[in-house]
Design a protein around this motif. Structure first.
Motif, mmCIF file in Angstrom:
data_model
loop_
_atom_site.group_PDB
_atom_site.id
_atom_site.type_symbol
_atom_site.label_atom_id
_atom_site.label_comp_id
_atom_site.label_asym_id
_atom_site.label_seq_id
_atom_site.Cartn_x
_atom_site.Cartn_y
_atom_site.Cartn_z
ATOM 1 N N ASP A 186 0.813 -1.222 0.000
ATOM 2 C CA ASP A 186 0.000 0.000 0.000
ATOM 3 C C ASP A 186 0.838 1.260 0.000
ATOM 4 O O ASP A 186 0.835 2.036 0.961
ATOM 5 C CB ASP A 186 -0.986 -0.039 1.176
ATOM 6 C CG ASP A 186 -1.987 -1.159 1.007
ATOM 7 O OD1 ASP A 186 -1.571 -2.323 1.096
ATOM 8 O OD2 ASP A 186 -3.163 -0.870 0.742
ATOM 9 N N ILE A 187 1.519 1.449 -1.106
ATOM 10 C CA ILE A 187 2.404 2.603 -1.222
ATOM 11 C C ILE A 187 2.276 3.236 -2.602
ATOM 12 O O ILE A 187 2.215 2.537 -3.617
ATOM 13 C CB ILE A 187 3.866 2.204 -0.924
ATOM 14 C CG1 ILE A 187 4.794 3.394 -1.143
ATOM 15 C CG2 ILE A 187 4.329 1.004 -1.739
ATOM 16 C CD1 ILE A 187 6.141 3.203 -0.526
ATOM 17 N N THR A 225 13.006 -9.365 -5.735
ATOM 18 C CA THR A 225 11.816 -8.560 -5.450
ATOM 19 C C THR A 225 10.570 -9.387 -5.745
ATOM 20 O O THR A 225 10.523 -10.107 -6.753
ATOM 21 C CB THR A 225 11.816 -7.279 -6.316
ATOM 22 O OG1 THR A 225 12.947 -6.486 -5.960
ATOM 23 C CG2 THR A 225 10.546 -6.464 -6.126
ATOM 24 N N TYR A 226 9.584 -9.288 -4.857
ATOM 25 C CA TYR A 226 8.276 -9.897 -5.089
ATOM 26 C C TYR A 226 7.225 -8.792 -5.099
ATOM 27 O O TYR A 226 7.203 -7.950 -4.203
ATOM 28 C CB TYR A 226 7.938 -10.919 -3.992
ATOM 29 C CG TYR A 226 8.774 -12.169 -4.103
ATOM 30 C CD1 TYR A 226 8.358 -13.246 -4.889
ATOM 31 C CD2 TYR A 226 9.999 -12.250 -3.447
ATOM 32 C CE1 TYR A 226 9.147 -14.388 -5.004
ATOM 33 C CE2 TYR A 226 10.796 -13.391 -3.567
ATOM 34 C CZ TYR A 226 10.353 -14.450 -4.341
ATOM 35 O OH TYR A 226 11.132 -15.576 -4.466
ATOM 36 N N VAL A 254 12.795 -10.473 -10.400
ATOM 37 C CA VAL A 254 11.508 -9.946 -9.906
ATOM 38 C C VAL A 254 10.416 -10.975 -10.211
ATOM 39 O O VAL A 254 10.368 -11.539 -11.313
ATOM 40 C CB VAL A 254 11.156 -8.595 -10.571
ATOM 41 C CG1 VAL A 254 9.841 -8.059 -10.030
ATOM 42 C CG2 VAL A 254 12.277 -7.574 -10.351
ATOM 43 N N HIS A 255 9.570 -11.213 -9.218
ATOM 44 C CA HIS A 255 8.511 -12.228 -9.366
ATOM 45 C C HIS A 255 7.200 -11.691 -8.803
ATOM 46 O O HIS A 255 7.214 -10.816 -7.939
ATOM 47 C CB HIS A 255 8.863 -13.502 -8.585
ATOM 48 C CG HIS A 255 10.269 -13.952 -8.795
ATOM 49 N ND1 HIS A 255 10.650 -14.714 -9.871
ATOM 50 C CD2 HIS A 255 11.391 -13.723 -8.073
ATOM 51 C CE1 HIS A 255 11.949 -14.945 -9.812
ATOM 52 N NE2 HIS A 255 12.423 -14.354 -8.724
ATOM 53 N N LEU A 256 6.097 -12.252 -9.248
ATOM 54 C CA LEU A 256 4.833 -11.977 -8.573
ATOM 55 C C LEU A 256 4.764 -12.855 -7.329
ATOM 56 O O LEU A 256 5.149 -14.025 -7.365
ATOM 57 C CB LEU A 256 3.642 -12.308 -9.471
ATOM 58 C CG LEU A 256 3.379 -11.426 -10.699
ATOM 59 C CD1 LEU A 256 2.010 -11.753 -11.277
ATOM 60 C CD2 LEU A 256 3.450 -9.951 -10.354
ATOM 61 N N ALA A 257 4.270 -12.283 -6.248
ATOM 62 C CA ALA A 257 4.004 -13.110 -5.069
ATOM 63 C C ALA A 257 2.780 -13.978 -5.344
ATOM 64 O O ALA A 257 2.032 -13.733 -6.294
ATOM 65 C CB ALA A 257 3.769 -12.223 -3.853
ATOM 66 N N TYR A 258 2.603 -15.002 -4.525
ATOM 67 C CA TYR A 258 1.370 -15.778 -4.555
ATOM 68 C C TYR A 258 1.075 -16.243 -3.132
ATOM 69 O O TYR A 258 1.975 -16.306 -2.285
ATOM 70 C CB TYR A 258 1.456 -16.958 -5.545
ATOM 71 C CG TYR A 258 2.617 -17.885 -5.310
ATOM 72 C CD1 TYR A 258 2.525 -18.956 -4.423
ATOM 73 C CD2 TYR A 258 3.837 -17.677 -5.959
ATOM 74 C CE1 TYR A 258 3.603 -19.796 -4.214
ATOM 75 C CE2 TYR A 258 4.922 -18.501 -5.744
ATOM 76 C CZ TYR A 258 4.802 -19.564 -4.867
ATOM 77 O OH TYR A 258 5.877 -20.378 -4.631
ATOM 78 N N ASP A 259 -0.168 -16.528 -2.874
ATOM 79 C CA ASP A 259 -0.561 -16.936 -1.520
ATOM 80 C C ASP A 259 0.120 -18.256 -1.168
ATOM 81 O O ASP A 259 0.080 -19.213 -1.950
ATOM 82 C CB ASP A 259 -2.080 -17.102 -1.425
ATOM 83 C CG ASP A 259 -2.808 -15.765 -1.464
ATOM 84 O OD1 ASP A 259 -2.181 -14.748 -1.840
ATOM 85 O OD2 ASP A 259 -3.993 -15.743 -1.107
ATOM 86 N N VAL A 285 9.595 -6.949 -0.797
ATOM 87 C CA VAL A 285 8.214 -7.235 -1.197
ATOM 88 C C VAL A 285 7.488 -5.905 -1.300
ATOM 89 O O VAL A 285 7.425 -5.152 -0.319
ATOM 90 C CB VAL A 285 7.515 -8.178 -0.191
ATOM 91 C CG1 VAL A 285 6.073 -8.424 -0.617
ATOM 92 C CG2 VAL A 285 8.259 -9.510 -0.104
ATOM 93 N N VAL A 286 6.972 -5.604 -2.483
ATOM 94 C CA VAL A 286 6.457 -4.251 -2.711
ATOM 95 C C VAL A 286 5.132 -4.270 -3.474
ATOM 96 O O VAL A 286 4.882 -5.141 -4.311
ATOM 97 C CB VAL A 286 7.526 -3.392 -3.449
ATOM 98 C CG1 VAL A 286 7.804 -3.915 -4.854
ATOM 99 C CG2 VAL A 286 7.146 -1.919 -3.469
#
Ligand SMILES: [Zn+2]
Ligand SMILES: [Zn+2]
Length: 261
Positions: free
Chosen positions: A177-178, A227-228, A249-254, A196-197
């Motif tokens: 949330d930035i 970075t995620y 750089v990667h997308l995060a996942y649950d 993590v951003v």
């Protein structure tokens, strides 16, 4: 200080799919596109805490075995970050003989107390399920603090309509949330192992959040090893966006687990 971080939710405010099953651009057949509201679990031998308690906390707590915590760290009072606090009376079942500190800045505390006034008014006999109680402990941005025995550094982020707090733990930082970093905060984030951003959208369509081009610029300038991207909305299909990302750089996942010094 080795810490294990679990991404319990990497979704944006409304999760993916949205209420009613709207998957947007996300492929419903890819389990990495199913995203709960944003929250992480931080743990090692010295402590265990969560960052934010959104409306999906009941599912997250069951999946990741969240009962007795050393604290709850709140980044800001949007509902996807505090909306699960109504579960505190039941969570206190696990707190026999100890209390649960809620770390928050003054603004967030005020909003939580306004929303859940009955839980924090000493004149009201809330039916907490254990004899412990949640209580507030004020975060002072830029002052190091401990949750359990884990060293934590909170810092201010610009989230457009309000500030939010980022958190650094060793060589790991979580910046959800930035919209932009105050210079003082940005200076704390160079050469991280894991960053993590926020990356709510691919394009600049939400003025409270970051987007792909900006998040990638931060990752590069700050020289993060890995970075995620998190706080992903229903336009951020895992495979489509992943194909556009640089190697580190990667997308995060649950359910993603990160280990960090
Ligand atoms: Zn949010
Ligand atoms: Zn927010």
């Amino acid at each position: 200080m080795n810490v294990k971080i679990t991404i319990m939710g990497c979704g944006s405010a409304y999760g993916v799919p949205l209420i009613g099953g709207n998957w947007g651009k996300c492929d419903p057949n890819n389990p990495k596109n199913r995203r709960l509201c944003p929250s992480i679990l931080v743990e090692n031998d010295d402590g265990k805490f969560i960052v934010d308690m959104g409306p999906d906390i009941r599912q997250q707590a069951e999946k990741y075995n969240i009962q007795l915590l050393d604290g709850l760290f709140l980044t800001h009072p949007h509902s996807d970050h505090i909306g699960g606090m109504g579960h505190l009376p039941a969570l206190m079942y696990y707190y026999q003989g100890c209390n649960l500190p809620i770390y928050a800045d003054r603004f967030t505390r005020k909003e939580v107390e306004r929303n859940w006034w009955y839980m924090f008014d000493p004149k009201i006999n809330v039916e907490y399920w254990g004899d412990g109680r949640p209580y507030f402990s004020e975060i002072i941005p830029y002052y190091p603090m401990k949750i359990g025995e884990i060293d934590v550094l909170p810092f201010i982020q610009d989230h457009n309509s309000m500030d939010s707090l980022g958190i650094r733990i060793g060589n790991f930082a979580y910046c959800t949330d930035i919209r932009s970093f105050p210079e003082k905060s940005y200076g704390l984030l160079r050469d991280l192992d894991v960053f993590v951003v926020d990356c709510n959208n691919e394009f600049d369509t939400d003025k409270s959040h970051s987007y792909l081009e900006q998040s990638l610029r931060w990752a590069k300038e700050l020289n993060a090893k890995t970075t995620y991207l998190t706080h992903l909305d229903h336009t951020m299909d895992y495979d489509t966006i992943s194909a556009k990302l640089p190697e580190n750089v990667h997308l995060a996942y649950d359910g993603l687990i990160l280990e960090c010094d």
